[in-house]
Design a protein around this motif. Sequence first.
Motif, PDB file in Angstrom:
ATOM      1  N   HIS A 199       0.862  -1.191   0.000  1.00  0.00           N
ATOM      2  CA  HIS A 199       0.000   0.000   0.000  1.00  0.00           C
ATOM      3  C   HIS A 199       0.888   1.227   0.000  1.00  0.00           C
ATOM      4  O   HIS A 199       2.105   1.151   0.209  1.00  0.00           O
ATOM      5  CB  HIS A 199      -0.981  -0.014   1.176  1.00  0.00           C
ATOM      6  CG  HIS A 199      -0.370   0.360   2.501  1.00  0.00           C
ATOM      7  ND1 HIS A 199      -1.078   0.989   3.500  1.00  0.00           N
ATOM      8  CD2 HIS A 199       0.874   0.172   3.023  1.00  0.00           C
ATOM      9  CE1 HIS A 199      -0.310   1.175   4.550  1.00  0.00           C
ATOM     10  NE2 HIS A 199       0.887   0.684   4.293  1.00  0.00           N
ATOM     11  N   SER A 200       0.282   2.388  -0.247  1.00  0.00           N
ATOM     12  CA  SER A 200       1.061   3.622  -0.334  1.00  0.00           C
ATOM     13  C   SER A 200       1.617   4.040   1.015  1.00  0.00           C
ATOM     14  O   SER A 200       2.647   4.713   1.089  1.00  0.00           O
ATOM     15  CB  SER A 200       0.204   4.761  -0.901  1.00  0.00           C
ATOM     16  OG  SER A 200      -0.320   4.411  -2.164  1.00  0.00           O
ATOM     17  N   LYS A 311      10.091  -8.075   7.777  1.00  0.00           N
ATOM     18  CA  LYS A 311       9.401  -8.105   9.061  1.00  0.00           C
ATOM     19  C   LYS A 311       9.253  -6.736   9.723  1.00  0.00           C
ATOM     20  O   LYS A 311       8.358  -6.533  10.545  1.00  0.00           O
ATOM     21  CB  LYS A 311      10.136  -9.053  10.012  1.00  0.00           C
ATOM     22  CG  LYS A 311      10.198 -10.490   9.513  1.00  0.00           C
ATOM     23  CD  LYS A 311       8.804 -11.051   9.229  1.00  0.00           C
ATOM     24  CE  LYS A 311       8.870 -12.488   8.721  1.00  0.00           C
ATOM     25  NZ  LYS A 311       7.513 -13.014   8.361  1.00  0.00           N
ATOM     26  N   ASP A 312      10.094  -5.777   9.366  1.00  0.00           N
ATOM     27  CA  ASP A 312      10.041  -4.493  10.062  1.00  0.00           C
ATOM     28  C   ASP A 312       9.213  -3.458   9.310  1.00  0.00           C
ATOM     29  O   ASP A 312       9.535  -2.277   9.302  1.00  0.00           O
ATOM     30  CB  ASP A 312      11.451  -3.956  10.315  1.00  0.00           C
ATOM     31  CG  ASP A 312      12.237  -3.752   9.031  1.00  0.00           C
ATOM     32  OD1 ASP A 312      11.787  -4.267   7.983  1.00  0.00           O
ATOM     33  OD2 ASP A 312      13.281  -3.084   9.067  1.00  0.00           O
ATOM     34  N   THR A 313       8.139  -3.891   8.658  1.00  0.00           N
ATOM     35  CA  THR A 313       7.244  -2.957   7.979  1.00  0.00           C
ATOM     36  C   THR A 313       5.801  -3.308   8.299  1.00  0.00           C
ATOM     37  O   THR A 313       5.471  -4.473   8.580  1.00  0.00           O
ATOM     38  CB  THR A 313       7.459  -2.999   6.456  1.00  0.00           C
ATOM     39  OG1 THR A 313       6.572  -2.055   5.823  1.00  0.00           O
ATOM     40  CG2 THR A 313       7.175  -4.373   5.886  1.00  0.00           C
ATOM     41  N   GLU A 314       4.941  -2.300   8.279  1.00  0.00           N
ATOM     42  CA  GLU A 314       3.503  -2.534   8.461  1.00  0.00           C
ATOM     43  C   GLU A 314       2.793  -2.720   7.124  1.00  0.00           C
ATOM     44  O   GLU A 314       1.615  -3.059   7.082  1.00  0.00           O
ATOM     45  CB  GLU A 314       2.869  -1.351   9.205  1.00  0.00           C
ATOM     46  CG  GLU A 314       3.370  -1.198  10.635  1.00  0.00           C
ATOM     47  CD  GLU A 314       2.757   0.007  11.322  1.00  0.00           C
ATOM     48  OE1 GLU A 314       2.263   0.910  10.612  1.00  0.00           O
ATOM     49  OE2 GLU A 314       2.775   0.048  12.564  1.00  0.00           O
ATOM     50  N   CYS A 315       3.504  -2.461   6.031  1.00  0.00           N
ATOM     51  CA  CYS A 315       2.926  -2.592   4.691  1.00  0.00           C
ATOM     52  C   CYS A 315       2.477  -4.040   4.462  1.00  0.00           C
ATOM     53  O   CYS A 315       3.206  -4.969   4.813  1.00  0.00           O
ATOM     54  CB  CYS A 315       3.985  -2.181   3.661  1.00  0.00           C
ATOM     55  SG  CYS A 315       3.428  -2.238   1.957  1.00  0.00           S
ATOM     56  N   PRO A 316       1.292  -4.261   3.936  1.00  0.00           N
ATOM     57  CA  PRO A 316       0.391  -3.336   3.236  1.00  0.00           C
ATOM     58  C   PRO A 316      -0.697  -2.734   4.120  1.00  0.00           C
ATOM     59  O   PRO A 316      -1.766  -2.382   3.616  1.00  0.00           O
ATOM     60  CB  PRO A 316      -0.241  -4.251   2.184  1.00  0.00           C
ATOM     61  CG  PRO A 316      -0.368  -5.569   2.883  1.00  0.00           C
ATOM     62  CD  PRO A 316       0.866  -5.676   3.738  1.00  0.00           C
ATOM     63  N   SER A 318      -2.767  -3.076   8.048  1.00  0.00           N
ATOM     64  CA  SER A 318      -3.546  -4.166   8.652  1.00  0.00           C
ATOM     65  C   SER A 318      -4.884  -4.387   7.973  1.00  0.00           C
ATOM     66  O   SER A 318      -5.360  -5.533   7.862  1.00  0.00           O
ATOM     67  CB  SER A 318      -3.751  -3.880  10.142  1.00  0.00           C
ATOM     68  OG  SER A 318      -4.427  -2.643  10.329  1.00  0.00           O
ATOM     69  N   LEU A 319      -5.523  -3.294   7.486  1.00  0.00           N
ATOM     70  CA  LEU A 319      -6.838  -3.458   6.857  1.00  0.00           C
ATOM     71  C   LEU A 319      -6.737  -4.209   5.529  1.00  0.00           C
ATOM     72  O   LEU A 319      -7.590  -5.050   5.223  1.00  0.00           O
ATOM     73  CB  LEU A 319      -7.479  -2.086   6.642  1.00  0.00           C
ATOM     74  CG  LEU A 319      -7.757  -1.280   7.921  1.00  0.00           C
ATOM     75  CD1 LEU A 319      -8.335   0.086   7.564  1.00  0.00           C
ATOM     76  CD2 LEU A 319      -8.699  -2.042   8.840  1.00  0.00           C
ATOM     77  N   LEU A 320      -5.709  -3.915   4.745  1.00  0.00           N
ATOM     78  CA  LEU A 320      -5.521  -4.637   3.486  1.00  0.00           C
ATOM     79  C   LEU A 320      -4.957  -6.031   3.740  1.00  0.00           C
ATOM     80  O   LEU A 320      -5.357  -7.006   3.080  1.00  0.00           O
ATOM     81  CB  LEU A 320      -4.595  -3.846   2.556  1.00  0.00           C
ATOM     82  CG  LEU A 320      -4.243  -4.506   1.214  1.00  0.00           C
ATOM     83  CD1 LEU A 320      -5.499  -4.885   0.432  1.00  0.00           C
ATOM     84  CD2 LEU A 320      -3.356  -3.580   0.379  1.00  0.00           C
ATOM     85  N   TYR A 321      -4.065  -6.145   4.717  1.00  0.00           N
ATOM     86  CA  TYR A 321      -3.475  -7.450   5.022  1.00  0.00           C
ATOM     87  C   TYR A 321      -4.566  -8.459   5.405  1.00  0.00           C
ATOM     88  O   TYR A 321      -4.467  -9.649   5.072  1.00  0.00           O
ATOM     89  CB  TYR A 321      -2.463  -7.304   6.149  1.00  0.00           C
ATOM     90  CG  TYR A 321      -1.617  -8.534   6.373  1.00  0.00           C
ATOM     91  CD1 TYR A 321      -0.625  -8.900   5.467  1.00  0.00           C
ATOM     92  CD2 TYR A 321      -1.805  -9.323   7.508  1.00  0.00           C
ATOM     93  CE1 TYR A 321       0.164 -10.016   5.678  1.00  0.00           C
ATOM     94  CE2 TYR A 321      -1.024 -10.441   7.729  1.00  0.00           C
ATOM     95  CZ  TYR A 321      -0.042 -10.799   6.806  1.00  0.00           C
ATOM     96  OH  TYR A 321       0.729 -11.912   7.006  1.00  0.00           O
ATOM     97  N   ALA A 322      -5.598  -7.974   6.072  1.00  0.00           N
ATOM     98  CA  ALA A 322      -6.700  -8.855   6.460  1.00  0.00           C
ATOM     99  C   ALA A 322      -7.476  -9.371   5.249  1.00  0.00           C
ATOM    100  O   ALA A 322      -8.172 -10.389   5.345  1.00  0.00           O
ATOM    101  CB  ALA A 322      -7.651  -8.107   7.403  1.00  0.00           C
TER     102      ALA A 322
END
Length: 336
Positions: A199-200, A311-316, A318-322
């Motif tokens: 994600h952006s 591992k040290d990124t939140e991308c993409p 949490s909402l898209l990862y779900a």
Amino acid sequence: MGTHTVRAGENLTVIAKKYGYPDWRTIYNDPKNADFRRKRPNPNLILPGDLLFIPDKTPIPAPPVFKVEFSLTVFDKHSSGRFPNLTLTLILPNGTTKVVKTDKDGAVKLVEPDITAGKVNILSIVDNSASPDIYYPAYVSSGLTTNASHVLHVPNKRKVADEIAAAHGITRRSSWGKRKPNYLKMDADWDYEIVAIHHSGDGGSKDPVEIETKHMTTKGYDDVGYHYMVKPNGDIYEGRYLWLKGSHVEKANTGKIGILLMGDFEPQAILDWNDDDPFPAQIAAAEKLIKTLKGKFATITKMGGHKDYKKDTECPGSLLYAKIPGMRTNTGLSGP
């Protein structure tokens, strides 16, 4: 050749050299000079007025002319069709370089005179039918024998990218980009195995040109890092050309197609007006694109979010990862 009347001061050696013979014996011992030999049994004693027969020189045979044939047909590894307009640089058995193109049937047929039979090496294979050039270093071959037919199976990467773009109405990199990528500094990639979803992030950019500026100016990339970028309404933009390794998973880009879903899908603890919920049209467009990619690359078996590979990124987010497990189910891919 005819006759020669001996002149004052001449001897057989002088006469032989005059007619191009290195050895006077060739003339003196010719059968047609039998009477001369009886008259002058000592070859060192010849007199002016003596008549000598000068034989025709035996023609020196011309060097043999070799006609070496070389035949090669290039097939498209993806479709088993032919691969036309492919430029090959060959090294022939005598060491000379020959640049050839495959014809409409993907064939190269050479007939080379004055070259002995031997081995032909393919120095380079390039698709320069359009810009940018596509190089195929993994498919060069050596030791191909002359007077034989050979076959190569090379993926027509440009054709695959064009077909994917046509199938989804993708806006091509060449039409929207504002900066020229540094193609010669990027590595090739193909036979992909994984689709990585991004994600952006903060700011939630939904403009391809903003992404281009961020990657090529701020981060110093040679091009946009993602292969495809999907806007909230489902429109897809081509990023880095599919035949080039992406820059979207740090130190682990090989074998991964990077797809960016534009938006910020990670809720922040502080007020962030740029946060988005995944857009249904965007998810649907990405799934359709992934199905097409899977059809082109039988090697693609997995899909994951960026953080599955770094591992040290939140991308993409949490909402898209779900949403990714459902996307895997809809596309027939497994987890990371």
